[in-house]
Design a protein around this motif. Structure first.
Motif, PDB file in Angstrom:
ATOM      1  N   VAL A  17       0.729  -1.091  -0.018  1.00  0.00           N
ATOM      2  CA  VAL A  17       0.006   0.277  -0.112  1.00  0.00           C
ATOM      3  C   VAL A  17       0.950   1.284  -0.046  1.00  0.00           C
ATOM      4  O   VAL A  17       1.865   1.164   0.636  1.00  0.00           O
ATOM      5  N   GLU A  18       0.425   2.117  -0.902  1.00  0.00           N
ATOM      6  CA  GLU A  18       1.159   3.430  -0.545  1.00  0.00           C
ATOM      7  C   GLU A  18       0.797   4.442   0.374  1.00  0.00           C
ATOM      8  O   GLU A  18      -0.372   4.196   1.189  1.00  0.00           O
ATOM      9  N   CYS A  19       1.973   4.919   1.344  1.00  0.00           N
ATOM     10  CA  CYS A  19       1.453   5.711   2.345  1.00  0.00           C
ATOM     11  C   CYS A  19       2.242   6.885   2.432  1.00  0.00           C
ATOM     12  O   CYS A  19       3.352   7.269   1.729  1.00  0.00           O
ATOM     13  N   ARG A  20       1.962   7.900   3.297  1.00  0.00           N
ATOM     14  CA  ARG A  20       2.793   9.173   3.320  1.00  0.00           C
ATOM     15  C   ARG A  20       2.639   9.524   4.942  1.00  0.00           C
ATOM     16  O   ARG A  20       1.963   9.287   5.612  1.00  0.00           O
ATOM     17  N   LEU A  21       4.044   9.685   5.326  1.00  0.00           N
ATOM     18  CA  LEU A  21       4.385  10.117   6.888  1.00  0.00           C
ATOM     19  C   LEU A  21       4.649  11.727   6.946  1.00  0.00           C
ATOM     20  O   LEU A  21       5.285  12.016   6.035  1.00  0.00           O
ATOM     21  N   ILE A  22       3.981  12.030   8.056  1.00  0.00           N
ATOM     22  CA  ILE A  22       4.131  13.523   8.210  1.00  0.00           C
ATOM     23  C   ILE A  22       5.030  13.563   9.723  1.00  0.00           C
ATOM     24  O   ILE A  22       4.354  12.904  10.752  1.00  0.00           O
ATOM     25  N   ASP A  23       5.970  14.275   9.749  1.00  0.00           N
ATOM     26  CA  ASP A  23       6.625  14.457  11.410  1.00  0.00           C
ATOM     27  C   ASP A  23       5.789  14.957  12.215  1.00  0.00           C
ATOM     28  O   ASP A  23       5.313  16.068  11.811  1.00  0.00           O
ATOM     29  N   GLY A  24       6.147  14.735  13.269  1.00  0.00           N
ATOM     30  CA  GLY A  24       5.575  15.605  14.324  1.00  0.00           C
ATOM     31  C   GLY A  24       6.453  14.991  15.829  1.00  0.00           C
ATOM     32  O   GLY A  24       7.293  14.424  15.750  1.00  0.00           O
ATOM     33  N   ASP A  25       6.094  15.482  16.802  1.00  0.00           N
ATOM     34  CA  ASP A  25       6.432  14.950  18.345  1.00  0.00           C
ATOM     35  C   ASP A  25       6.289  13.386  18.603  1.00  0.00           C
ATOM     36  O   ASP A  25       5.106  13.165  18.399  1.00  0.00           O
ATOM     37  N   PRO A  26       7.178  12.691  18.443  1.00  0.00           N
ATOM     38  CA  PRO A  26       7.387  11.536  18.569  1.00  0.00           C
ATOM     39  C   PRO A  26       6.563  11.049  20.128  1.00  0.00           C
ATOM     40  O   PRO A  26       6.550   9.583  20.216  1.00  0.00           O
ATOM     41  N   ASP A  27       6.512  11.959  20.947  1.00  0.00           N
ATOM     42  CA  ASP A  27       5.916  11.437  22.310  1.00  0.00           C
ATOM     43  C   ASP A  27       4.508  11.840  22.515  1.00  0.00           C
ATOM     44  O   ASP A  27       3.939  11.557  23.265  1.00  0.00           O
ATOM     45  N   LEU A  28       3.801  12.273  21.226  1.00  0.00           N
ATOM     46  CA  LEU A  28       2.384  12.405  21.210  1.00  0.00           C
ATOM     47  C   LEU A  28       1.819  11.345  20.377  1.00  0.00           C
ATOM     48  O   LEU A  28       2.447  10.678  19.333  1.00  0.00           O
ATOM     49  N   GLU A  29       0.485  10.911  20.666  1.00  0.00           N
ATOM     50  CA  GLU A  29      -0.126   9.807  19.738  1.00  0.00           C
ATOM     51  C   GLU A  29      -0.303  10.274  18.393  1.00  0.00           C
ATOM     52  O   GLU A  29      -0.679  11.554  18.056  1.00  0.00           O
ATOM     53  N   PRO A  30       0.014   9.569  17.670  1.00  0.00           N
ATOM     54  CA  PRO A  30       0.116   9.810  16.002  1.00  0.00           C
ATOM     55  C   PRO A  30      -1.523   9.914  15.549  1.00  0.00           C
ATOM     56  O   PRO A  30      -2.138   9.055  16.274  1.00  0.00           O
ATOM     57  N   LEU A  31      -1.585  10.649  14.349  1.00  0.00           N
ATOM     58  CA  LEU A  31      -2.747  10.734  13.868  1.00  0.00           C
ATOM     59  C   LEU A  31      -2.769   9.444  12.625  1.00  0.00           C
ATOM     60  O   LEU A  31      -1.635   9.378  11.948  1.00  0.00           O
ATOM     61  N   VAL A  32      -3.837   8.860  12.357  1.00  0.00           N
ATOM     62  CA  VAL A  32      -3.858   8.142  11.089  1.00  0.00           C
ATOM     63  C   VAL A  32      -5.119   8.433  10.471  1.00  0.00           C
ATOM     64  O   VAL A  32      -6.256   8.360  11.142  1.00  0.00           O
ATOM     65  N   PHE A  33      -5.018   8.655   9.208  1.00  0.00           N
ATOM     66  CA  PHE A  33      -6.301   9.096   8.538  1.00  0.00           C
ATOM     67  C   PHE A  33      -6.677   7.996   7.521  1.00  0.00           C
ATOM     68  O   PHE A  33      -5.894   7.427   6.811  1.00  0.00           O
ATOM     69  N   LEU A  34      -7.922   7.811   7.651  1.00  0.00           N
ATOM     70  CA  LEU A  34      -8.616   6.537   6.940  1.00  0.00           C
ATOM     71  C   LEU A  34      -9.550   7.161   5.893  1.00  0.00           C
ATOM     72  O   LEU A  34     -10.333   7.825   6.315  1.00  0.00           O
ATOM     73  N   HIS A  35      -9.578   7.140   4.656  1.00  0.00           N
ATOM     74  CA  HIS A  35     -10.000   7.750   3.552  1.00  0.00           C
ATOM     75  C   HIS A  35     -11.517   7.050   3.346  1.00  0.00           C
ATOM     76  O   HIS A  35     -11.704   6.060   3.719  1.00  0.00           O
ATOM     77  N   GLU A  36     -12.266   7.753   2.454  1.00  0.00           N
ATOM     78  CA  GLU A  36     -13.580   7.417   1.865  1.00  0.00           C
ATOM     79  C   GLU A  36     -13.466   6.236   1.086  1.00  0.00           C
ATOM     80  O   GLU A  36     -12.553   5.731   0.472  1.00  0.00           O
ATOM     81  N   GLY A  37     -14.749   5.837   0.607  1.00  0.00           N
ATOM     82  CA  GLY A  37     -14.920   4.698  -0.202  1.00  0.00           C
ATOM     83  C   GLY A  37     -14.358   4.913  -1.437  1.00  0.00           C
ATOM     84  O   GLY A  37     -14.015   3.979  -2.234  1.00  0.00           O
ATOM     85  N   LEU A  38     -14.315   6.164  -2.102  1.00  0.00           N
ATOM     86  CA  LEU A  38     -13.763   6.484  -3.316  1.00  0.00           C
ATOM     87  C   LEU A  38     -12.539   7.004  -3.206  1.00  0.00           C
ATOM     88  O   LEU A  38     -11.936   7.483  -4.379  1.00  0.00           O
ATOM     89  N   GLY A  39     -11.921   7.358  -1.847  1.00  0.00           N
ATOM     90  CA  GLY A  39     -10.786   7.978  -1.687  1.00  0.00           C
ATOM     91  C   GLY A  39      -9.436   7.351  -1.907  1.00  0.00           C
ATOM     92  O   GLY A  39      -9.595   6.017  -2.071  1.00  0.00           O
ATOM     93  N   CYS A  40      -8.478   8.203  -1.489  1.00  0.00           N
ATOM     94  CA  CYS A  40      -7.210   7.505  -1.485  1.00  0.00           C
ATOM     95  C   CYS A  40      -6.331   8.511  -0.716  1.00  0.00           C
ATOM     96  O   CYS A  40      -6.840   9.641  -0.106  1.00  0.00           O
ATOM     97  N   ALA A  41      -4.907   8.466  -0.134  1.00  0.00           N
ATOM     98  CA  ALA A  41      -4.165   9.183   0.519  1.00  0.00           C
ATOM     99  C   ALA A  41      -4.484  10.556  -0.091  1.00  0.00           C
ATOM    100  O   ALA A  41      -4.378  11.850   0.701  1.00  0.00           O
ATOM    101  N   ALA A  42      -4.102  10.529  -1.331  1.00  0.00           N
ATOM    102  CA  ALA A  42      -4.144  11.923  -2.046  1.00  0.00           C
ATOM    103  C   ALA A  42      -5.147  12.728  -1.888  1.00  0.00           C
ATOM    104  O   ALA A  42      -5.130  13.954  -1.820  1.00  0.00           O
ATOM    105  N   MET A  43      -6.515  12.289  -1.800  1.00  0.00           N
ATOM    106  CA  MET A  43      -7.694  12.708  -1.744  1.00  0.00           C
ATOM    107  C   MET A  43      -7.985  13.560  -0.673  1.00  0.00           C
ATOM    108  O   MET A  43      -9.040  14.258  -0.485  1.00  0.00           O
ATOM    109  N   TRP A  44      -7.255  13.294   0.533  1.00  0.00           N
ATOM    110  CA  TRP A  44      -7.375  14.141   1.830  1.00  0.00           C
ATOM    111  C   TRP A  44      -6.873  15.727   1.312  1.00  0.00           C
ATOM    112  O   TRP A  44      -7.357  16.388   2.250  1.00  0.00           O
TER     113      TRP A  44
END
Length: 264
Positions: free
Chosen positions: A11-38
């Motif tokens: 699967v293709e994925c994109r990682l965005i840097d941030g504070d490693p001590d904070l819980e990370p965000l995970v984005f889950l796209h819609e039925g016709l979506g993909c990573a880029a469509m966010w």
């Protein structure tokens, strides 16, 4: 985009840097979506909250590998119970904040009752099938057949025909008419933010009512006037502010989980 090797294919994925001590965000796209469509929504929310983030395309979407088998009526459960846990394990992501849109919101809710989850942001979620949802999909099928929607999806997906067909055929099938995940809501104890447009063409506010009744954690709710099915794209600034405020004020997010963020 990076490539992440999973049991069912890359699967293709994109990682965005941030504070490693904070819980990370995970984005889950819609039925016709993909990573880029966010679009830039994940970047803005990650920056405003100082959190790392993962955005990925499910199998068959965007540039990810095709699914190993044809999509079944259990595809949302399969993603939540099998694929998402493998994604998190491969990247050593612990106690994430799951931010999902439409199908992705349903996946986030399903996963939150089974996985250690810091919070859920459910944008235009579905927990049962409504006539409005089926009507919206039927209209989307007409737009796809006429070419306009197909051309737009072709910008983002390697195989837009299969993306649309697999999504619409499952949702419009008689076997899916009784799909309902309200029985899984009682397992959710983390904070949940619900966001929906009052003009959502794929569902009613009854979806939010059912979630609010069903979960066992604190609920925050935002209904955006004059907004359709994609608040993060139609009213990005308002939606960003709502999500960021929720993530900053949820009491259960005040503690820090060491090294819970993305690997450096």
């Amino acid at each position: 985009m990076l490539r992440l090797d999973l049991t069912g294919g890359e699967v293709e994925c994109r990682l965005i840097d941030g504070d490693p001590d904070l819980e990370p965000l995970v984005f889950l796209h819609e039925g016709l979506g993909c990573a880029a469509m966010w679009s830039r929504f994940p970047d803005v929310v990650a920056k405003e909250t100082r959190r790392s983030a993962l955005v990925y395309s499910r199998h068959g979407h965007g540039g990810s590998a095709p699914p190993a088998t044809a999509r079944s009526t259990s595809y949302l459960h399969d993603e939540a119970d099998h694929v998402l846990p493998e994604v998190l394990a491969r990247l050593s992501l612990r106690r994430p904040i799951l931010i999902g849109h439409s199908d992705g919101a349903s996946i986030a809710l399903l996963a939150a009752g089974r996985l250690p989850t810091a919070a859920v942001v459910a944008i235009a979620p579905h927990v049962f099938v409504e006539p409005e949802t089926l009507g919206g999909i039927a209209r989307a099928r007409c737009r796809f057949s006429s070419g306009g929607l197909a051309e737009r999806l072709a910008v983002f997906h390697d195989d837009p025909d299969t993306v649309f067909r697999s999504w619409s055929e499952v949702w419009l099938s008689p076997q899916f008419a009784d799909w309902n995940i309200e029985d899984r809501l009682q397992d959710i104890s983390c904070p949940v933010l619900l966001v929906q447009g009052t003009q959502d063409e794929y569902g009613t506010l009854g979806q939010l009512d059912a979630i609010a009744r069903g979960v066992n954690g604190p609920i925050s709710r935002a209904e955006l006037a004059g907004c359709g099915h994609s608040p993060h794209l139609e009213q990005p600034a308002t939606t960003r502010d709502i999500v960021v405020r929720f993530l900053r004020t949820s009491s259960e997010l005040e503690h820090r989980s060491p090294r819970s963020g993305l690997p450096t």
